[in-house]
Design a protein around this motif. Structure first.
Motif, PDB file in Angstrom:
ATOM      1  N   ARG A 194     -17.599   3.932   5.572  1.00 23.44           N
ATOM      2  CA  ARG A 194     -17.019   4.324   4.438  1.00 23.44           C
ATOM      3  C   ARG A 194     -17.591   5.426   3.961  1.00 23.44           C
ATOM      4  NH1 ARG A 194     -16.109  -1.350   1.597  1.00 23.44           N
ATOM      5  NH2 ARG A 194     -14.639  -0.149   0.277  1.00 23.44           N
ATOM      6  N   ARG A 195     -16.916   6.287   3.466  1.00 23.13           N
ATOM      7  CA  ARG A 195     -17.147   7.435   2.785  1.00 23.13           C
ATOM      8  C   ARG A 195     -16.481   7.750   1.709  1.00 23.13           C
ATOM      9  NH1 ARG A 195     -20.073  10.935   6.268  1.00 23.13           N
ATOM     10  NH2 ARG A 195     -20.513   9.455   7.916  1.00 23.13           N
ATOM     11  N   HIS A 196     -16.894   8.224   0.606  1.00 24.71           N
ATOM     12  CA  HIS A 196     -16.340   8.625  -0.523  1.00 24.71           C
ATOM     13  C   HIS A 196     -16.921   9.952  -1.122  1.00 24.71           C
ATOM     14  CE1 HIS A 196     -13.301   7.413  -3.938  1.00 24.71           C
ATOM     15  NE2 HIS A 196     -13.888   8.464  -4.436  1.00 24.71           N
ATOM     16  N   LEU A 197     -15.971  10.818  -1.391  1.00 26.20           N
ATOM     17  CA  LEU A 197     -16.457  12.367  -1.922  1.00 26.20           C
ATOM     18  C   LEU A 197     -16.089  12.409  -3.062  1.00 26.20           C
ATOM     19  CD1 LEU A 197     -17.242  15.305  -1.134  1.00 26.20           C
ATOM     20  CD2 LEU A 197     -14.646  15.559  -0.647  1.00 26.20           C
ATOM     21  N   PHE A 198     -16.982  13.065  -3.913  1.00 27.36           N
ATOM     22  CA  PHE A 198     -16.858  13.188  -5.385  1.00 27.36           C
ATOM     23  C   PHE A 198     -17.160  14.878  -5.408  1.00 27.36           C
ATOM     24  CE2 PHE A 198     -18.519   9.062  -5.506  1.00 27.36           C
ATOM     25  CZ  PHE A 198     -17.631   8.521  -6.469  1.00 27.36           C
ATOM     26  N   ARG A 199     -16.177  15.571  -6.017  1.00 25.98           N
ATOM     27  CA  ARG A 199     -16.115  17.339  -6.253  1.00 25.98           C
ATOM     28  C   ARG A 199     -16.651  17.557  -7.698  1.00 25.98           C
ATOM     29  NH1 ARG A 199     -11.570  19.553  -2.785  1.00 25.98           N
ATOM     30  NH2 ARG A 199     -12.798  21.428  -3.276  1.00 25.98           N
ATOM     31  N   VAL A 200     -17.618  17.969  -8.133  1.00 25.43           N
ATOM     32  CA  VAL A 200     -18.199  18.389  -9.285  1.00 25.43           C
ATOM     33  C   VAL A 200     -18.459  19.933  -9.552  1.00 25.43           C
ATOM     34  CG1 VAL A 200     -20.142  17.778 -10.485  1.00 25.43           C
ATOM     35  CG2 VAL A 200     -19.454  16.032  -8.901  1.00 25.43           C
ATOM     36  N   LEU A 201     -18.064  20.063 -10.784  1.00 28.09           N
ATOM     37  CA  LEU A 201     -18.191  21.165 -11.379  1.00 28.09           C
ATOM     38  C   LEU A 201     -19.042  21.325 -12.836  1.00 28.09           C
ATOM     39  CD1 LEU A 201     -15.080  22.810 -11.117  1.00 28.09           C
ATOM     40  CD2 LEU A 201     -16.995  24.073 -10.119  1.00 28.09           C
ATOM     41  N   GLN A 209     -29.017  14.714  -8.908  1.00 22.69           N
ATOM     42  CA  GLN A 209     -30.030  13.874  -8.447  1.00 22.69           C
ATOM     43  C   GLN A 209     -30.709  12.990  -9.280  1.00 22.69           C
ATOM     44  OE1 GLN A 209     -31.588  13.483  -4.931  1.00 22.69           O
ATOM     45  NE2 GLN A 209     -32.380  12.056  -6.046  1.00 22.69           N
ATOM     46  N   ASP A 210     -31.073  13.570 -10.608  1.00 22.20           N
ATOM     47  CA  ASP A 210     -31.298  12.825 -11.819  1.00 22.20           C
ATOM     48  C   ASP A 210     -30.450  11.840 -12.426  1.00 22.20           C
ATOM     49  OD1 ASP A 210     -33.745  14.393 -11.683  1.00 22.20           O
ATOM     50  OD2 ASP A 210     -33.068  15.815 -13.497  1.00 22.20           O
ATOM     51  N   LEU A 211     -29.232  12.333 -12.275  1.00 20.77           N
ATOM     52  CA  LEU A 211     -28.123  11.379 -12.787  1.00 20.77           C
ATOM     53  C   LEU A 211     -27.827  10.094 -12.067  1.00 20.77           C
ATOM     54  CD1 LEU A 211     -25.651  11.501 -14.952  1.00 20.77           C
ATOM     55  CD2 LEU A 211     -24.145  12.268 -13.119  1.00 20.77           C
ATOM     56  N   PHE A 226     -25.908  14.995  -1.028  1.00 18.67           N
ATOM     57  CA  PHE A 226     -25.493  15.994  -1.773  1.00 18.67           C
ATOM     58  C   PHE A 226     -25.270  17.276  -1.182  1.00 18.67           C
ATOM     59  CE2 PHE A 226     -28.294  13.734  -4.929  1.00 18.67           C
ATOM     60  CZ  PHE A 226     -27.438  13.371  -5.773  1.00 18.67           C
ATOM     61  N   ARG A 227     -24.338  18.124  -1.545  1.00 21.05           N
ATOM     62  CA  ARG A 227     -24.050  19.411  -0.821  1.00 21.05           C
ATOM     63  C   ARG A 227     -23.550  20.368  -1.788  1.00 21.05           C
ATOM     64  NH1 ARG A 227     -19.081  20.034   3.320  1.00 21.05           N
ATOM     65  NH2 ARG A 227     -19.274  21.992   3.812  1.00 21.05           N
ATOM     66  N   VAL A 235     -20.817  15.271  -3.862  1.00 21.01           N
ATOM     67  CA  VAL A 235     -21.564  14.162  -3.903  1.00 21.01           C
ATOM     68  C   VAL A 235     -20.965  13.239  -3.055  1.00 21.01           C
ATOM     69  CG1 VAL A 235     -22.251  11.878  -5.100  1.00 21.01           C
ATOM     70  CG2 VAL A 235     -22.223  14.178  -6.383  1.00 21.01           C
ATOM     71  N   LYS A 236     -21.874  12.372  -1.866  1.00 21.83           N
ATOM     72  CA  LYS A 236     -21.105  11.773  -0.845  1.00 21.83           C
ATOM     73  C   LYS A 236     -21.813  10.276  -1.080  1.00 21.83           C
ATOM     74  CE  LYS A 236     -19.272  14.685   2.708  1.00 21.83           C
ATOM     75  NZ  LYS A 236     -19.146  15.250   3.899  1.00 21.83           N
ATOM     76  N   LEU A 237     -20.778   9.294  -1.015  1.00 22.73           N
ATOM     77  CA  LEU A 237     -21.551   8.033  -1.041  1.00 22.73           C
ATOM     78  C   LEU A 237     -20.929   7.436   0.526  1.00 22.73           C
ATOM     79  CD1 LEU A 237     -20.757   6.151  -4.146  1.00 22.73           C
ATOM     80  CD2 LEU A 237     -22.961   7.318  -3.430  1.00 22.73           C
TER      81      LEU A 237
END
Lengths: 427, 427
Positions: A194-201, A209-211, A226-227, A235-237
């Motif tokens: 299972r994969r979950h993608l979060f797209r962040v600005l 990484q800290d968060l 991370f990418r 961010v990928k889980l």
């Protein structure tokens, strides 16, 4: 449809140990004429299914080289996906090379010929004699239907299961979906990871990484990746299907990212996220662009159905345009300059007044390479968002001397500023 | 600078038979996270120098796999260019793998360490202990200066000359230029082949084949190649340095292509070709965009110095915007529709009247996926060019159902229509 595959022998129960190799074929890949996007696509899809891609090779239009690449791949992997070399010309040699690897002959395959003929018939054209070559396939192979092109694909089971697909990217992708993906899923005795993608600005990789660095510890079995895809960070889980903590980890990451999260889907771009918020409010957008020169408008109109929320835009590149088209006062330009929050907010106000939109975003900046001053160096960009009861301005110093990067970054920053404003209001 | 290379032994006088192999290293290439643009770049540059690229391989972050890929490359080629795996972390294994291939040890290289330290010192930062790893190189290698990153490159001469470059594209490109390119030129006992690029709009590959197919016969030693880069087509002429007919062939192809030729340089885009013509006439451009939504403006403003010739643009996406911002008559819109040559020319006239530009281009079309009618299906796009004493309109049926392609094609067609008009007038 997986034509004639019986997933027996060494493939049965192979579970998570399925290993793959990608072979790309075509002289144009070795002369730098064509960028190999097929290998990239296949690597991503195989990995997403939980298959380990051990390696990739590229061979030109020599049968020896193709044979060598296929042989090495078959010795090392369980499944080999080969693209290219299925056309009608003499330099299309994949079938010959594969036949050599497995020590079989090549012959005219009746199924393949019927497929090629049917394709020409449907198009109302006569098949050229040279296209007959596309039906010359290794004896004992399974023909794979290509519903979007003339070249049939084929698969052969030997030391490995080898899939040969056309090199034309949209044909290759369709045949991946129709033939390779179902076969791989059949081999695996469990669901893909299972994969979950979060797209962040608005947050860089080290901030993320800290968060989020403690997530893998807190949620056992969940991996974090991370990418950077400038200006966005992803961010990928990832977790095996049985990992119960996965849903909780997704919720937790979503909560921590807050407004920095703009999408959780590969296909939803920033403009689409803005569109959803505007459509939910029944409101529309106008643009007042200077240094971005239409790029923000382009990103908006790229979204299908944009007429529901995108009203219009002005590309007021010259100061005279800012004055005559958007009503920016001469005094404002003289006192603060074109690149100022004062000018930006006047541009946005003018756009709202002169349009049917409730919202306007304005951008004015120094994209470079010239035009910078000690006060306002290249990369200085001023933004304004104006809407019902709202006026906000912002200045960014984009740390780049590249005109392209400054403009691209500015366009995303402008849309993101509006997105955050709309989120603040709720729907 | 080619550090410590003595081009002796098997390389001396190798002339045009130099054979290359490209090895890309990094797990991210095999998981589909990163598209391998480095191999594409290297393939193009090596080919341009007249080197034959025999193959390319990708290995993940396992020392065995990298060793195997390098060994196979060295057995087959004279020069191997390897990218990636030079970082400070445990999964950066290129040096270890290369040492195994040539049976040497890895040790701390004083030159490399000095380079890494100097890099940190210049940035005013302290080197982390982990960065010391970047100086662990095969005994006997030549250290290659990396002026734009922390990882030094290195080269080793064994069965082949192997260049190991960082995977970060801009570092890799710089080190190609500083180290690999000069070395390759030194090996060749003649100049690289001569190449000439022609960039064409308005003619497809088969038309170009008909127009230019006889060139290789007429000009002995000159080769002809085609490449499609939608919506542009490229023609390439290639010849060995001694071929006298090359200059004549270039002239002849240029003559035959006529106005379809818009540039002869990789770095000159269509908007720049338009810019040159406008600047020569001392005239300026305004845009009236509908379905392209700012994309034409974006292409114009992408060019540095666009303020000299680009005045402003209107993104009149709604009909109300076409009326209020550009003065398109309600009757015109009712009688002919927004997608009509009548509306397009009214938009362009309005843009000239309301701006400081002499020229305007207008675009209005059905980009899809919805909005098509039997009369005006998706892909129907109307254009107008208005200038001093000039009014021209045109309608295209772009044979695509893809919103992106229709919009992109339209933007290029609009600029190209203006370019041809300006060429007709002369300067």
């Amino acid at each position: 449809m997986v034509a004639g595959v019986s997933p027996a022998g060494r493939f049965a129960g192979m579970t998570d140990s399925l290993r793959a190799w990608i072979v790309s074929q075509g002289e144009e890949l070795l002369t730098g004429q064509t960028l190999d996007s097929n290998a990239h696509f296949l690597a991503g899809r195989l990995t997403a299914l939980g298959v380990r891609v051990l390696g990739a090779s590229t061979a030109g239009d020599r049968v020896d080289a193709i044979e060598e690449a296929l042989r090495a791949a078959c010795e090392r992997a369980d499944v080999v996906v080969c693209t290219g070399g299925l056309g009608p010309t003499a330099d299309d040699l994949t079938a010959d090379a594969l036949a050599r690897v497995f020590g079989v002959e090549v012959e005219e395959n009746a199924d393949a010929l019927a497929q090629v003929l049917a394709r020409y018939e449907a198009a109302g054209r006569r098949m050229a004699e040279s296209n007959r070559r596309q039906a010359q396939l290794p004896v004992g192979c399974d023909v794979l239907l290509n519903p979007v092109g003339t070249a049939p694909g084929f698969a052969f089971t030997g030391d490995a299961r080898v899939f040969c697909l056309p090199g034309v990217p949209h044909e290759m992708r369709r045949m991946w979906a129709d033939h390779v993906d179902p076969w791989v899923r059949e081999q695996l005795d469990h669901e893909p990871p299972r994969r979950h993608l979060f797209r962040v600005l608005g947050k860089g990789e080290s901030q993320l990484q800290d968060l989020l660095g403690d997530v893998p510890e807190r949620f056992a079995g969940v991996e974090l990746g991370f990418r950077t895809k400038m200006p966005e960070n992803q961010v990928k889980l990832v977790a095996a299907p049985g990992v119960d903590a996965f849903a909780d980890a997704v919720s937790e990451v979503r909560r921590r990212l807050g407004k920095d999260l703009f999408a959780e889907d590969e296909s939803v771009e920033l403009a689409a996220a803005v569109a959803q918020l505007l459509v939910a409010r029944g409101e529309r957008l106008a643009l007042a662009e200077s240094c971005t020169g239409g790029l923000v408008g382009h990103l908006c109109v790229t979204e299908a159905g944009s007429s529901a929320w995108f009203d219009r835009g002005w590309i007021t590149y010259s100061n005279r345009a800012k004055r005559s088209d958007l009503g920016v006062a001469k005094d404002t330009l003289v006192a603060h300059g074109a690149v100022s929050e004062e000018t930006a907010v006047a541009m946005a106000r003018g756009a709202v007044e002169r349009s049917d939109a409730q919202w306007a975003v304005a951008i004015s900046g120094v994209a470079g390479p010239t035009g910078g001053t000690p006060d306002k160096p290249v990369g200085t960009v001023c933004f304004a968002v104006v809407g019902p009861g709202v006026e906000r301005t912002r200045t960014l110093r984009i740390p780049s001397r590249s005109r392209d990067l400054v403009r691209r970054f500015s366009a995303y920053a402008a849309l993101d500023m509006l997105r955050r404003q709309l989120l603040r209001l709720g729907s």
